[in-house]
Design an enzyme around this catalytic site. Structure first.
Site, mmCIF file in Angstrom:
data_model
loop_
_atom_site.group_PDB
_atom_site.id
_atom_site.type_symbol
_atom_site.label_atom_id
_atom_site.label_comp_id
_atom_site.label_asym_id
_atom_site.label_seq_id
_atom_site.Cartn_x
_atom_site.Cartn_y
_atom_site.Cartn_z
ATOM 1 N N ASP A 2 3.355 6.534 3.804
ATOM 2 C CA ASP A 2 4.588 6.524 3.010
ATOM 3 C C ASP A 2 4.991 7.914 2.551
ATOM 4 O O ASP A 2 6.141 8.277 2.569
ATOM 5 C CB ASP A 2 4.422 5.594 1.806
ATOM 6 C CG ASP A 2 4.097 4.199 2.238
ATOM 7 O OD1 ASP A 2 3.043 3.688 1.856
ATOM 8 O OD2 ASP A 2 4.887 3.639 3.001
ATOM 9 N N GLU A 46 1.032 3.049 8.566
ATOM 10 C CA GLU A 46 2.311 3.441 7.994
ATOM 11 C C GLU A 46 2.048 4.347 6.806
ATOM 12 O O GLU A 46 1.530 3.897 5.787
ATOM 13 C CB GLU A 46 3.106 2.199 7.565
ATOM 14 C CG GLU A 46 3.565 1.369 8.749
ATOM 15 C CD GLU A 46 4.430 0.195 8.369
ATOM 16 O OE1 GLU A 46 4.759 0.075 7.175
ATOM 17 O OE2 GLU A 46 4.769 -0.592 9.258
ATOM 18 N N CYS A 60 -15.363 17.086 -5.917
ATOM 19 C CA CYS A 60 -16.409 17.760 -6.678
ATOM 20 C C CYS A 60 -16.140 17.521 -8.157
ATOM 21 O O CYS A 60 -14.989 17.569 -8.586
ATOM 22 C CB CYS A 60 -16.367 19.262 -6.413
ATOM 23 S SG CYS A 60 -16.534 19.658 -4.681
ATOM 24 N N ILE A 78 0.857 -1.182 0.000
ATOM 25 C CA ILE A 78 0.000 0.000 0.000
ATOM 26 C C ILE A 78 0.889 1.225 0.000
ATOM 27 O O ILE A 78 1.809 1.340 0.814
ATOM 28 C CB ILE A 78 -0.904 0.049 1.252
ATOM 29 C CG1 ILE A 78 -1.754 -1.205 1.344
ATOM 30 C CG2 ILE A 78 -1.807 1.266 1.199
ATOM 31 C CD1 ILE A 78 -2.619 -1.225 2.585
ATOM 32 N N HIS A 92 -9.995 18.366 -3.174
ATOM 33 C CA HIS A 92 -10.823 19.363 -3.836
ATOM 34 C C HIS A 92 -10.532 19.305 -5.325
ATOM 35 O O HIS A 92 -9.381 19.286 -5.738
ATOM 36 C CB HIS A 92 -10.491 20.762 -3.315
ATOM 37 C CG HIS A 92 -10.964 21.000 -1.929
ATOM 38 N ND1 HIS A 92 -12.291 21.142 -1.612
ATOM 39 C CD2 HIS A 92 -10.296 21.099 -0.760
ATOM 40 C CE1 HIS A 92 -12.415 21.324 -0.312
ATOM 41 N NE2 HIS A 92 -11.222 21.297 0.230
#
Lengths: 570, 387
Positions: B120, B118, B206, B82, B164
């Site tokens: 990164d 964790e 949005c 990940i 955003h």
């Protein structure tokens, strides 16, 4: 972030061994109640490994020593590594001296072995690898915030040569410390956070404190009293100060459960010693506070220049846990009188001046000893965008000029390296020494600003290293069995002890441009160009023709009839 | 009794050829399950979870990303697979009344930050450049493994972005944007370098649907929380913390994922139904035309869970004895600790001069010599111009 490989499954079944194939692990917790009602807890985990990383020896079998750090040491030929992550500022005047000092943010200093040819390149790679191990933005350490001190930060481990070409020091005062830094730190421990004292390290309580600092220190130490061979020592320390009002709701009553929301049930099976020390020096007859459950074990240690008495709880003995099989220490305050010992060395720093052009940095160093003076080494590393005027540097004590006996100044180069100022100053007894230097703020390029430039820019803490006279004779025998917290700094003479004090970091505002300016300029310019040029172009290239006004309705019908007849129109 | 299983790697074209040998009566699962298990064509799972907003009032974006992180970890993807990028720290922010926590439900019901997280890329490291470098794999050589996306052509990757955004762009940290064209080109680079098998792209901003309009690489499936022209709304504030805790789309996505467990059979069509207009106020959209398989046959766990390839073997391996490092001859000299503040040594230390500078006055003397020679050659009458 990398996780250490834990092959601990087999160890749970093995009986406790004091030395397992040259690996030794010790853990301890020191609790010191402070006079303001707060409480200071210091964890130390020490793994010692009898092996030799020097001179490129290949090591492939790891037991208690974490493999990630072992590979870092051998790949980058590291002789000593000290890294700390701190949230909060240590208030020396209220809390005394810490066992392991650390500045706010992240601090990394490394001594490389003398076999390294390109120290700067190795330093850059090392910081990148460490940023992956500790989940921190250490990759922001580059030449603009790295310095090479010429006299401070001597190695804490054994060694015969100290060529400062192999030393690098950097701080990141803006670095945030949170659970993501604690998680890989806990994974470096042999028992992880599953058994022993590390069970108490719960982030929700640790970060809800006035001060939190976790550090990793790797250095070579003497294997025995003869000191002919070296072993590698890894110390993981965690210092935390819990606030009376945040964690204890104002009641002066502390317990392990209140501090850490956990109690202890067993020691780490891989540890050869697992102890809790409670500082009861100010409480010889139990009139200030009461500790329960009571313990018959007492220990005395000389630490930070003073002989302190400690109640000791040995977690390797089953009897410590009592019948409930769980240890929850309780410290209840009875009276709140009594004064704490004033620390002998204390420092402050602030920025004076107004406006966004110039300013002045003031560093104050307090010597609170009534009649002894001692030397301090001040290390200042200021980023290049604060242009220091070194000709305005003044050092005054008690109103008079105090000339330093050693100054090393390395000027900054824009965007390449910071200022480095090191001075050896003798502090007269019972005085305040003030170091002032004026600076001018530089204007950065608009791409060099951080996404939140109005927060300000940080200047790292000053480091003040000193040999402070001690009240009792220090123990110079470095190989005797001592509690871990008293053996962090090596001691060479009996009459003084080494201490390092960090000042506050500074937050300065640089002149910040209006970042919407490029957009505004483009809009305005385009409008002016469009209106001006467009009008001029039309005036020059358009030709005008006279047009007949359109005829009335009757005339138009007449024209149609005349067209049909073939007669020219009206 | 031990079970010996042999997996046979198969070409992506011949998905139906699966060899499964089972040596004992107690076989693993039934034939159908095994067939399904191999039909997706991927052997490992990766997740890239990005929160692009800074400042305390954007708490909800960090909570969004952490709730997806939590679901993905719960369903089996390990931390090493990940890449979590959080542009600001909310948990240990000084404005957080409960440090080291990030809540997703009001009344502090669920702490999505947890004790084992964790991150990164954090803080200033979350930039458009770093995000694109992670996706395409063009990172500087000293980047640690935990910061790399080491996927191959059999990886299923989940990419989640929140922050955003607007029509065709996503804002990173209030100072830069990534456009939908750049994102589509990055995915095409990934496809050409064979860095993914299938990719699921989820965006909660949005006008999020504009971000997947320009995709053109195969095997991409995209979900967005709102269409072009619509705003994604936030869910509920918590009065103790003082900010909105989550965005609506991710809140209902989290609730949906909490019901998924590693062996569940829910497919993508159920994911498309998460957060209808009545709950979300905006209309979530999705795009599946570039995806080769039918979404009804794609399991949620194909992207949110993790495939672990396990091969059990009965062979024994002989481990050699550990090499004891030879200590060599004992050093004659004794080591000792270094003096921490050797005052006399420091005072008498001569600073090493790194650059050679000519002695003082040398340049001045040189120029005087040049001038004198010049005036000697061309006559003294020029001197009067100077004096």
């Amino acid at each position: 972030c990398a996780t250490g490989i834990n092959m601990q499954a087999a160890h749970w079944l093995a009986p406790r061994m004091t030395r397992q194939c040259g690996n030794d692990f010790q853990e301890e917790l020191v609790i010191r109640p402070l006079h303001s009602g707060d409480i200071y807890a210091s964890f130390q985990f020490r793994t010692v490994w009898e092996t030799d990383f020097m001179r490129g020896n290949k090591v492939s079998h790891y037991r208690l020593f974490p493999k990630s750090l072992g590979q870092v040491i051998s790949k980058f030929s590291v002789r000593e590594l000290h890294i700390s992550f701190t949230q909060g500022y240590w208030r020396t005047m209220q809390w005394g001296q810490p066992f392991q000092p650390s500045p706010p943010g992240a601090e990394l200093w490394v001594w490389f072995q003398d076999s390294v040819t390109d120290v700067d390149g190795t330093w850059k790679e090392l910081t990148n690898v460490l940023s992956g191990i500790f989940c921190a933005s250490l990759n922001f350490i580059d030449s603009t915030n790295t310095v090479q001190p010429s006299a401070s930060f001597k190695p804490l481990g054994i060694g015969n040569e100290t060529d400062h070409r192999f030393l690098r020091y950097a701080t990141l005062p803006r670095e945030i410390v949170c659970t993501e830094n604690l998680t890989p730190w806990k994974k470096l421990l042999p028992c992880g956070s599953k058994a022993g004292l590390a069970v108490l390290l719960k982030s929700e309580k640790l970060f809800h404190s006035s001060f939190h600092s976790q550090a990793v220190h790797i250095r070579p130490v003497c294997q025995d009293w003869q000191c002919k061979t070296t072993s590698w020592e890894l110390r993981q320390t965690l210092n935390v100060v819990f606030d009376l009002h945040n964690s204890a709701q104002g009641k002066r009553e502390w317990s392990l459960f209140k501090m850490f929301s956990r109690t202890l049930t067993e020691a780490c099976p891989l540890a050869s010693s697992s102890k809790i020390y409670i500082d009861i020096t100010d409480n010889p007859q139990g009139e200030q506070f009461e500790v329960s459950p009571a313990t018959p074990l007492l220990s005395q240690a000389v630490v930070l220049g003073d002989r302190r008495t400690f109640s000791v709880y040995d977690l390797t003995q089953q009897i410590t846990f009592g019948t409930v099989r769980s240890l929850n220490l309780l410290i209840r305050w009875k009276s709140s009188e009594g004064d704490m010992l004033r620390p002998l060395l204390h420092a402050e720093r602030y920025v004076a001046g107004y406006g966004l052009q110039t300013g002045e940095i003031h560093t104050l160093m307090y010597n609170n000893h009534p009649y002894r003076s001692f030397p301090v080494l001040l290390l200042d590393s200021v980023p290049w965008y604060l242009r220091l005027y070194i000709h305005t540097l003044t050092v005054t004590s008690k109103g008079k000029d105090n000339k330093p006996s050693y100054i090393h100044y390395q000027p900054s180069k824009d965007r390449l390296r910071p200022h480095l100022l090191e001075m050896l100053v003798q502090l007269p007894p019972n005085s305040v020494t003030e170091v002032t230097v004026q600076f001018e703020r530089a204007l950065l390029k608009w791409t060099e600003y951080t996404p939140d430039p109005n927060h300000g820019f940080y200047v790292g803490s000053s480091v003040i290293s000193s040999l402070v006279p001690s009240i009792v004779a220090m123990d110079t025998n470095s190989t005797r069995e001592r509690p871990l917290f008293s053996s962090f700094f090596p001691c060479k003479e009996e009459s003084s002890y080494f201490v390092r004090v960090y000042t506050e970091p500074l937050l300065v505002n640089l002149p910040t441009p209006d970042f919407s300016m490029p957009y505004n300029v483009i809009c305005l310019t385009c409008t002016v160009v469009a209106v001006g040029y467009g009008s001029l172009y039309n005036l020059l290239t358009r030709s005008f023709q006279i047009e007949e006004p359109s005829p009335g309705l009757a005339k138009r019908i007449a024209n149609i009839i005349r067209k049909m007849r073939g007669v020219p129109p009206l | 009794p031990p079970i010996v299983l042999f997996y046979v790697e198969f070409e992506r074209k011949c998905r139906s050829h699966v060899s499964l040998l089972c040596c004992h009566a107690s076989c693993f699962g039934d034939e159908d399950n095994a067939g399904q298990f191999f039909s997706s064509g991927h052997t490992n799972n990766w997740a890239v979870l990005v929160c692009t907003s800074r400042f305390w009032f954007n708490y909800r974006h960090v909570a969004n990303t952490l709730s997806v992180y939590r679901s993905v970890k719960r369903l089996g993807i390990p931390d090493s697979h990940i890449v979590l990028m959080l542009a600001d720290d909310m948990a240990c922010n000084h404005r957080n009344p409960k440090p080291a926590t990030v809540f997703s439900h009001k009344n502090m019901e669920l702490n999505v930050y947890g004790d084992d997280v964790e991150v990164d890329y954090r803080g200033y490291e979350v930039t458009v450049e770093n995000f694109l470098r992670v996706l395409t794999g063009r990172l500087p050589p000293s980047t640690p493994r935990s910061k790399r996306l080491l996927s191959d052509d059999r990886s299923n990757i989940l990419i989640y972005l929140t922050g955003h955004g607007g029509n065709g762009f996503l804002k990173f940290q209030d100072s830069e944007e990534i456009s939908n064209v750049e994102l589509a080109d990055a995915f095409e680079q990934m496809w050409q370098k064979r860095r993914y098998n299938e990719l699921l792209f989820i965006i909660d901003t949005c006008q999020g649907a504009s971000m997947y309009e320009r995709f053109y690489s195969p095997n991409l499936m995209a979900l967005a929380s709102s269409q072009v022209g619509e705003d994604s709304l936030s869910h509920q504030p918590d009065l103790a913390i003082g900010v909105h805790l989550m965005d609506r789309y991710t809140f209902y996505l989290l609730e949906f994922l909490e019901d998924i467990h590693p062996a569940s059979k829910t497919n993508m069509n159920d994911l498309f139904k998460v957060c209808p207009k009545s709950q979300c106020v905006s209309t979530p959209g999705h795009r599946t035309d570039l995806f080769l398989r039918d979404p009804g046959s794609v399991l949620i766990t194909d992207f949110f869970g993790s495939v672990r390839k396990v091969e059990i073997t009965m062979e024994t391996i002989n481990l050699t004895d550990p090499i004891n490092p030879v200590n060599g001859e004992l050093q004659i000299r004794k080591y000792s600790y270094v003096d921490q503040l050797p005052v006399s040594e420091i005072i008498h230390q001569k600073p090493k001069q790194k650059d050679w500078h000519p002695p003082d006055g040398f340049i001045l003397g040189l120029w005087t010599l040049i001038l004198l020679v010049f005036f000697k050659l061309y006559g003294m009458k020029h001197l009067k111009h100077i004096f």
